[in-house]
Design a protein around this motif. Structure first.
Motif, PDB file in Angstrom:
ATOM      1  N   ASP A 170       0.828  -1.213   0.000  1.00 22.20           N
ATOM      2  CA  ASP A 170       0.000   0.000   0.000  1.00 22.20           C
ATOM      3  C   ASP A 170       0.862   1.263   0.000  1.00 22.20           C
ATOM      4  N   THR A 171       1.956   1.218   0.761  1.00 21.15           N
ATOM      5  CA  THR A 171       2.854   2.378   0.783  1.00 21.15           C
ATOM      6  C   THR A 171       3.507   2.598  -0.575  1.00 21.15           C
ATOM      7  N   LEU A 172       3.909   1.492  -1.224  1.00 21.92           N
ATOM      8  CA  LEU A 172       4.525   1.615  -2.549  1.00 21.92           C
ATOM      9  C   LEU A 172       3.546   2.159  -3.581  1.00 21.92           C
ATOM     10  N   ASP A 173       2.286   1.764  -3.478  1.00 16.92           N
ATOM     11  CA  ASP A 173       1.284   2.293  -4.412  1.00 16.92           C
ATOM     12  C   ASP A 173       1.173   3.814  -4.294  1.00 16.92           C
ATOM     13  N   LYS A 174       1.136   4.300  -3.057  1.00 17.92           N
ATOM     14  CA  LYS A 174       1.060   5.754  -2.864  1.00 17.92           C
ATOM     15  C   LYS A 174       2.328   6.449  -3.368  1.00 17.92           C
ATOM     16  N   GLU A 193       8.844  -1.823 -10.701  1.00 20.53           N
ATOM     17  CA  GLU A 193       9.235  -3.229 -10.866  1.00 20.53           C
ATOM     18  C   GLU A 193       9.296  -3.952  -9.525  1.00 20.53           C
ATOM     19  N   TYR A 194       9.799  -3.276  -8.493  1.00 20.12           N
ATOM     20  CA  TYR A 194       9.833  -3.899  -7.162  1.00 20.12           C
ATOM     21  C   TYR A 194       8.417  -4.119  -6.641  1.00 20.12           C
ATOM     22  N   ARG A 195       7.500  -3.224  -6.995  1.00 19.62           N
ATOM     23  CA  ARG A 195       6.114  -3.406  -6.577  1.00 19.62           C
ATOM     24  C   ARG A 195       5.511  -4.660  -7.205  1.00 19.62           C
ATOM     25  N   LYS A 196       5.846  -4.938  -8.462  1.00 21.43           N
ATOM     26  CA  LYS A 196       5.363  -6.161  -9.109  1.00 21.43           C
ATOM     27  C   LYS A 196       5.924  -7.400  -8.431  1.00 21.43           C
ATOM     28  N   LYS A 197       7.210  -7.387  -8.077  1.00 17.08           N
ATOM     29  CA  LYS A 197       7.817  -8.529  -7.386  1.00 17.08           C
ATOM     30  C   LYS A 197       7.205  -8.730  -6.004  1.00 17.08           C
ATOM     31  N   LEU A 198       6.931  -7.623  -5.319  1.00 15.30           N
ATOM     32  CA  LEU A 198       6.313  -7.733  -3.997  1.00 15.30           C
ATOM     33  C   LEU A 198       4.903  -8.283  -4.095  1.00 15.30           C
ATOM     34  N   ASP A 225       3.858 -10.421  -6.398  1.00 14.98           N
ATOM     35  CA  ASP A 225       4.020 -11.862  -6.632  1.00 14.98           C
ATOM     36  C   ASP A 225       4.368 -12.593  -5.337  1.00 14.98           C
ATOM     37  N   TYR A 226       5.200 -11.976  -4.507  1.00 14.82           N
ATOM     38  CA  TYR A 226       5.548 -12.572  -3.208  1.00 14.82           C
ATOM     39  C   TYR A 226       4.318 -12.673  -2.313  1.00 14.82           C
ATOM     40  N   LEU A 227       3.469 -11.630  -2.319  1.00 13.57           N
ATOM     41  CA  LEU A 227       2.252 -11.658  -1.511  1.00 13.57           C
ATOM     42  C   LEU A 227       1.290 -12.742  -1.989  1.00 13.57           C
ATOM     43  N   VAL A 228       1.183 -12.900  -3.294  1.00 15.50           N
ATOM     44  CA  VAL A 228       0.310 -13.947  -3.837  1.00 15.50           C
ATOM     45  C   VAL A 228       0.806 -15.336  -3.416  1.00 15.50           C
ATOM     46  N   ALA A 229       2.126 -15.545  -3.453  1.00 19.76           N
ATOM     47  CA  ALA A 229       2.694 -16.831  -3.052  1.00 19.76           C
ATOM     48  C   ALA A 229       2.467 -17.099  -1.564  1.00 19.76           C
ATOM     49  N   LYS A 230       2.649 -16.074  -0.726  1.00 15.98           N
ATOM     50  CA  LYS A 230       2.450 -16.257   0.707  1.00 15.98           C
ATOM     51  C   LYS A 230       0.989 -16.500   1.052  1.00 15.98           C
ATOM     52  N   MET A 231       0.090 -15.815   0.372  1.00 14.89           N
ATOM     53  CA  MET A 231      -1.340 -16.015   0.634  1.00 14.89           C
ATOM     54  C   MET A 231      -1.797 -17.388   0.190  1.00 14.89           C
ATOM     55  N   SER A 232      -1.201 -17.931  -0.872  1.00 10.68           N
ATOM     56  CA  SER A 232      -1.563 -19.288  -1.294  1.00 10.68           C
ATOM     57  C   SER A 232      -1.105 -20.338  -0.288  1.00 10.68           C
ATOM     58  N   ASP A 233      -0.086 -20.014   0.513  1.00  8.74           N
ATOM     59  CA  ASP A 233       0.371 -20.938   1.552  1.00  8.74           C
ATOM     60  C   ASP A 233      -0.379 -20.753   2.866  1.00  8.74           C
ATOM     61  N   ILE A 234      -0.724 -19.506   3.204  1.00  7.19           N
ATOM     62  CA  ILE A 234      -1.317 -19.222   4.509  1.00  7.19           C
ATOM     63  C   ILE A 234      -2.837 -19.322   4.462  1.00  7.19           C
ATOM     64  N   ALA A 235      -3.453 -18.627   3.535  1.00  6.82           N
ATOM     65  CA  ALA A 235      -4.919 -18.593   3.452  1.00  6.82           C
ATOM     66  C   ALA A 235      -5.353 -18.824   2.012  1.00  6.82           C
ATOM     67  N   PRO A 236      -5.223 -20.044   1.503  1.00  8.52           N
ATOM     68  CA  PRO A 236      -5.569 -20.274   0.083  1.00  8.52           C
ATOM     69  C   PRO A 236      -7.049 -20.118  -0.209  1.00  8.52           C
ATOM     70  N   ASN A 237      -7.909 -20.555   0.701  1.00  7.07           N
ATOM     71  CA  ASN A 237      -9.346 -20.458   0.443  1.00  7.07           C
ATOM     72  C   ASN A 237      -9.834 -19.017   0.500  1.00  7.07           C
ATOM     73  N   LEU A 238      -9.318 -18.238   1.443  1.00  5.04           N
ATOM     74  CA  LEU A 238      -9.696 -16.827   1.512  1.00  5.04           C
ATOM     75  C   LEU A 238      -9.210 -16.073   0.283  1.00  5.04           C
ATOM     76  N   ALA A 239      -7.995 -16.395  -0.190  1.00  2.44           N
ATOM     77  CA  ALA A 239      -7.469 -15.755  -1.395  1.00  2.44           C
ATOM     78  C   ALA A 239      -8.270 -16.153  -2.625  1.00  2.44           C
ATOM     79  N   ALA A 240      -8.682 -17.418  -2.712  1.00  2.48           N
ATOM     80  CA  ALA A 240      -9.484 -17.855  -3.848  1.00  2.48           C
ATOM     81  C   ALA A 240     -10.871 -17.228  -3.836  1.00  2.48           C
ATOM     82  N   LEU A 241     -11.378 -16.903  -2.668  1.00  2.00           N
ATOM     83  CA  LEU A 241     -12.723 -16.336  -2.568  1.00  2.00           C
ATOM     84  C   LEU A 241     -12.744 -14.851  -2.868  1.00  2.00           C
ATOM     85  N   ILE A 242     -11.882 -14.084  -2.207  1.00  2.00           N
ATOM     86  CA  ILE A 242     -11.995 -12.630  -2.256  1.00  2.00           C
ATOM     87  C   ILE A 242     -10.781 -11.964  -2.869  1.00  2.00           C
TER      88      ILE A 242
END
Length: 501
Positions: free
Chosen positions: A177-181, A277-282, A284-301
């Protein structure tokens, strides 16, 4: 009834016996004030036994078990050796500082335990004078043991923290969120800075990241010619737009900049590109972590909204503990309290407003859609928190239910029941487990055995397949003459039977 005190500290376990304490004196202020006086306190409380810890690791294990309310085997042996036998009506009780530990001791050893205000005052006195009760304890030994045990206990709690993986998601979404701003503000600064030199480029290139790349490539507009057109086409991806940029540079109304200013603009544009470019890598890292921690919540919302919910709740466990009504307004606390204070309308949604389902719903159905989506998010977060297997089967089915609910609000199509959808999801999870458990070697051996058996059958008895085929052909040719003949025979038999009657 005599009272014993169990005191656990950094050096070991200590057992004390209290004399001359009646029920009337337990509630008096004089008994509490006498704790500070060792001469008066030593007459009432006496040391019975002391069991030192073997090592620092043993102390850490014992204190960790005590903090969780569990009695270890060493503590059980210490109490059984120094306590009198427990009968049907015990004439003593054990005072402990932790009620959970006392309940566990009573379940295992049947020793009655109590933990009240008076027991805590006595244990406070024991803590104050513990170095006087134990003779071989030197003045600085207790402080060193407490300091070492405190550091090791804190490290163990941080190391074995259940929510330690959630912290990675929380930090990643905050940084995203900080990088987006920052990227948006820096991109606007690049546009304003370079527009003094080439103002027409803003209308041609709308994307911030692409604008920074083009600004760095073009540099001085007076030097932009047809020779740089192939490289500009590769950047923009459109030949017409690249030609438009070249034509605009020829007739541009912007002012000329010095070489130093152009260098600074290029360096700043490069920094903006690096941040994007770093925002894109971050991401991708968030997507990978969410698939490990909360895959069903990520798939839903979605990964971003799911990570924001986890970060606002503090952890996935805290989010799983929240009811759906609380999850619905997470992020809208100020609006909620303002509405309660002014007696206005309470908010219908918080962070889940960023989901695409709320945007796709009509204005009159946004509140109902938010309530339904919060219900499904609560289910998905609890599945992710307490399910050992990492799967997205439940999240996909919950997303299908939300889609069906949207169709129900718009078109009136009746959705499926939740119990039927969950049965299908459980069946999919079972199939995945069966696929994982089966090894690739087993099917090949089964097929080879079947092939060998069929070959042996063909060699030994060649007439069997023909009989099977004849049966199949009879069943297939049911419309042919066979059925007619059987029908004719049956009618002839019926006529004969009637004549004989």
């Amino acid at each position: 009834m005599s009272l014993y005190l169990l005191y656990e500290f950094a050096s070991g376990y200590a057992l004390f016996n209290c004399h001359g304490i009646d029920e009337i004196g337990q509630n008096s202020e004089a008994a509490r004030n006498s704790v500070a006086d060792l001469t008066r306190f030593g007459k009432v409380v006496q040391l019975v036994a002391f069991n030192p810890f073997e090592s620092a690791l043993d102390a850490l294990n014992q204190i960790s078990a005590v903090s969780e309310g569990q009695m270890t085997e060493e503590l059980q042996n210490f109490l059984s050796l120094n306590f009198p036998s427990v009968g049907k009506k015990p004439k003593f009780s054990l005072g402990v500082s932790e009620p959970k530990l006392g309940s566990h001791i009573f379940e295992v050893t049947k020793i009655p335990c109590q933990s009240n205000e008076f027991v805590l005052e006595l244990l406070r006195g024991v803590r104050l004078h513990i170095d006087r009760f134990i003779e071989n304890l030197k003045p600085g030994d207790l402080e060193k043991a407490q300091l070492g045990l405190g550091h090791s206990y804190s490290r163990a709690k941080v190391k074995f923290n259940v929510n330690r993986v959630d912290n990675m998601v929380i930090q990643a979404i905050f940084l995203l969120d900080t990088l987006d701003k920052d990227v948006n503000s820096f991109s606007m600064r690049v546009r304003e800075w370079y527009s003094w030199h080439f103002p027409e480029l803003v209308k041609i290139v709308n994307d911030n990241y692409l604008y920074a790349k083009v600004a760095k490539y073009v540099d001085n507009k007076s030097e932009l010619s047809e020779d740089k057109l192939p490289g500009l086409i590769d950047l923009v991806g459109d030949e017409d737009k690249a030609k438009e940029i070249v034509e605009a540079a020829k007739a541009s109304m912007g002012q000329d900049l010095s070489p130093v200013d152009l260098i600074n603009v290029k360096l700043f544009a490069q920094r903006v590109m690096d941040l994007a470019e770093y925002r894109k890598k971050l991401y991708d890292y968030l997507v990978a972590k969410m698939s490990d921690i909360a895959p069903n919540l990520a798939a839903l919302i979605g990964e971003v909204v799911g990570a924001r919910l986890i970060s606002h709740a503090g952890s996935l466990t805290n989010l799983a503990k929240c009811p759906s009504s609380t999850l619905q307004i997470l992020g809208a606390e100020k609006a909620l309290f303002r509405a309660l204070k002014t007696r206005g309308n309470t908010p219908k949604y918080g962070l889940i407003f960023h989901s695409s389902f709320i945007g796709r719903a009509s204005a009159r159905n946004k509140g109902r859609m938010a309530r339904y989506l919060a219900n499904k998010c609560s289910i998905a977060s609890r599945i992710d928190c307490f399910l050992d297997k990492n799967t997205t089967a439940f999240g996909d089915k919950l997303r299908e239910q939300v889609e069906e609910r949207l169709d129900f609000y718009d078109k009136g199509v009746a959705p499926r029941k939740n119990i039927d959808v969950m049965k299908v999801a459980i069946g999919n999870v079972d199939k995945e487990e069966m696929d994982v458990e089966e090894t690739p070697v087993q099917p090949s051996t089964k097929k080879s055995k079947k092939k060998k058996s069929t070959e042996m059958d063909v060699d030994e008895a060649p007439t069997e397949p023909s009989t099977k085929k004849s049966k199949k052909t009879k069943s297939k040719d049911s419309i042919s003459n066979g059925d007619v003949a059987t029908n004719g025979d049956s009618t002839a038999k019926k006529k004969k039977s009637r004549k004989s009657d």
